[in-house]
Scaffold this active site. Structure first.
Site, mmCIF file in Angstrom:
data_model
loop_
_atom_site.group_PDB
_atom_site.id
_atom_site.type_symbol
_atom_site.label_atom_id
_atom_site.label_comp_id
_atom_site.label_asym_id
_atom_site.label_seq_id
_atom_site.Cartn_x
_atom_site.Cartn_y
_atom_site.Cartn_z
ATOM 1 C CG ASP A 47 -1.219 5.770 -4.596
ATOM 2 O OD1 ASP A 47 -0.932 6.778 -3.940
ATOM 3 O OD2 ASP A 47 -2.394 5.475 -4.892
ATOM 4 C CD GLU A 70 2.049 9.227 0.629
ATOM 5 O OE1 GLU A 70 1.819 9.911 -0.371
ATOM 6 O OE2 GLU A 70 1.293 9.179 1.621
ATOM 7 C CG ASP A 123 2.214 12.266 -2.624
ATOM 8 O OD1 ASP A 123 1.898 11.093 -2.933
ATOM 9 O OD2 ASP A 123 1.611 12.928 -1.771
ATOM 10 C CB ILE A 125 -1.486 9.238 -6.343
ATOM 11 C CG1 ILE A 125 -1.300 8.534 -7.681
ATOM 12 C CG2 ILE A 125 -2.860 9.923 -6.306
ATOM 13 C CD1 ILE A 125 -2.535 7.799 -8.178
ATOM 14 C CG ASP A 126 -0.650 15.514 -2.873
ATOM 15 O OD1 ASP A 126 -0.938 15.036 -1.759
ATOM 16 O OD2 ASP A 126 -0.626 16.734 -3.108
ATOM 17 C CB THR A 128 -4.727 8.454 -2.573
ATOM 18 O OG1 THR A 128 -3.318 8.602 -2.709
ATOM 19 C CG2 THR A 128 -5.119 7.084 -3.098
ATOM 20 C CG HIS A 216 -6.777 15.908 4.681
ATOM 21 N ND1 HIS A 216 -6.523 15.486 3.402
ATOM 22 C CD2 HIS A 216 -6.875 14.782 5.425
ATOM 23 C CE1 HIS A 216 -6.486 14.172 3.370
ATOM 24 N NE2 HIS A 216 -6.698 13.714 4.585
ATOM 25 C CB SER A 240 -3.784 16.861 -4.795
ATOM 26 O OG SER A 240 -4.054 17.659 -5.930
ATOM 27 C CE LYS A 243 -5.375 22.001 -0.775
ATOM 28 N NZ LYS A 243 -5.640 20.616 -1.193
ATOM 29 N NE ARG A 257 -2.382 20.261 4.375
ATOM 30 C CZ ARG A 257 -3.091 19.559 3.490
ATOM 31 N NH1 ARG A 257 -3.685 20.179 2.505
ATOM 32 N NH2 ARG A 257 -3.190 18.257 3.593
#
Ligand code: AMP
Ligand code: MG
Length: 326
Positions: A47, A70, A123, A125-126, A128, A216, A240, A243, A257
């Site tokens: 990250d 982030e 981001d 690393i989206d 993580t 999530h 992440s 999608k 979501r």
């Protein structure tokens, strides 16, 4: 070179380098060490390395632009984490030779928390948790002007290239420019092809994608919606913003979501949706929150005006929103 081409070129070069860094740290055991942030979410060497490289490249090309990313270097600078800072510096040096720990921290801190008229959001690393599991993750970068995403790029190093070949070659870059469509490229920026969403009209033929992490999103509501629409195919769990990419290329029809019951008032973060949403929209899809409101990236880091996320191929959007009113 015009400004748009410079933006795309700079962003793609930075994303390719950051992806290589993430994959390298991921394949080394030590690269999987992580720090737990105050919200208990993990942040890894990758990250920090990814954010350092991308912020450095964007700031050098566009010195007046703001970057809202982030991470920051507060934890990394603490003496207790000096070993992790040394590792971040080691990996960044593979790509930017001669980088010092201080330089790496200062590049990470090019990021500010202030949303301006024109800013980049990153981001590094989206997903993580997906990265740590060896599953899907994405590096996500977007340019937002007056609340509207103008450019979005997703690097998805572990995503299979061919939507019908889940065991085939991996590594996808997705790029969208407002009004210009979406494309998918290989991880080196080559083999560029335009994307379009699925043409499925009958809801029962749809494929839903959702988070892997049970906290999530409300997977039970997703399941009920699937039953209501007579969807028989099992959901495609993906970490992440990958999608959004798989909806854009027609592999999934719907990305749901609905906020998780464990955190019903969770506010989504701008860097978790800006790059992905323009990629799905420019491929012909539609993106709103669960109430049908457009995503608003102008009120700060948190998307205070939105509740959950719904992405579809457009054709099925109203049907899905209606079914969510159950
Ligand atoms: P995904 O892989 O789609 O589940 O998304 C990963 C993102 O979920 C992370 O970048 C987090 O910012 C975000 N996240 C963390 N907690 C929550 C939550 N309670 N509800 C929704 N998203 C969350
Ligand atoms: Mg994220």
């Amino acid at each position: 070179m015009d400004e748009t081409s410079l933006k795309v070129k700079t962003a793609i070069e930075a994303m390719i380098m950051a992806s290589a860094l993430c994959q390298k740290t991921g394949s080394d055991l030590t690269g999987k060490e992580s720090i737990l942030k105050s919200d208990r979410s993990p942040v890894t060497i990758a990250d920090y390395g990814s954010q350092a490289i991308i912020c450095k490249f964007i700031k050098e090309a566009f010195p007046r632009d703001t970057i809202v990313a982030e991470e920051d270097s507060t934890e990394l600078r603490k003496p207790v984490h000096s070993k992790i800072l040394d590792q971040v510096t080691y990996y960044v040096n593979e790509f930017v030779p001669g980088s010092s720990p201080e330089a790496v921290c200062s590049w990470i801190d090019f990021s500010s928390q202030v949303v301006t008229n024109r800013f980049w959001t990153l981001d590094p690393i989206d997903g993580t948790k997906g990265f740590l599991r060896g599953d899907q993750y994405a590096i996500a970068l977007a340019l937002i002007e007056n609340g509207l995403t103008k450019l979005g790029i997703l690097a998805c190093p572990n995503l299979y290239v061919g939507k019908d070949q889940p065991h085939g070659k991996r590594g996808c870059l997705f790029l969208a420019l407002r009004g210009k469509g979406s494309v998918q490229m290989d991880m080196d920026g080559g083999n560029r092809r335009s994307l379009s969403v699925s043409k499925v009209k009958d809801p029962s033929e749809a494929t839903i994608t959702e988070s892997v992490e049970p906290d999530h999103a409300d997977h039970l509501i997703h399941q009920r919606l699937a039953q209501k629409l007579n969807i028989s195919k099992p959901p495609l769990p993906m970490d992440s913003q990958v999608k959004y990419g798989i909806v854009a290329r027609g592999e999934a029809t719907i990305y749901l979501r609905v906020p998780s019951p464990s955190e019903p008032n969770y506010k989504e973060k701008i860097w978790d949706h800006s790059a992905g949403s323009i990629i799905a929209e420019e491929a012909g899809g539609r993106v709103t929150d669960v109430l049908g409101h457009p995503l608003d990236f102008s009120c700060g880091i948190k998307m205070e005006k939105n509740h959950g996320i719904v992405v579809t191929n457009g054709i099925l959007h109203d049907v899905v929103l209606e079914a969510l009113k159950m």
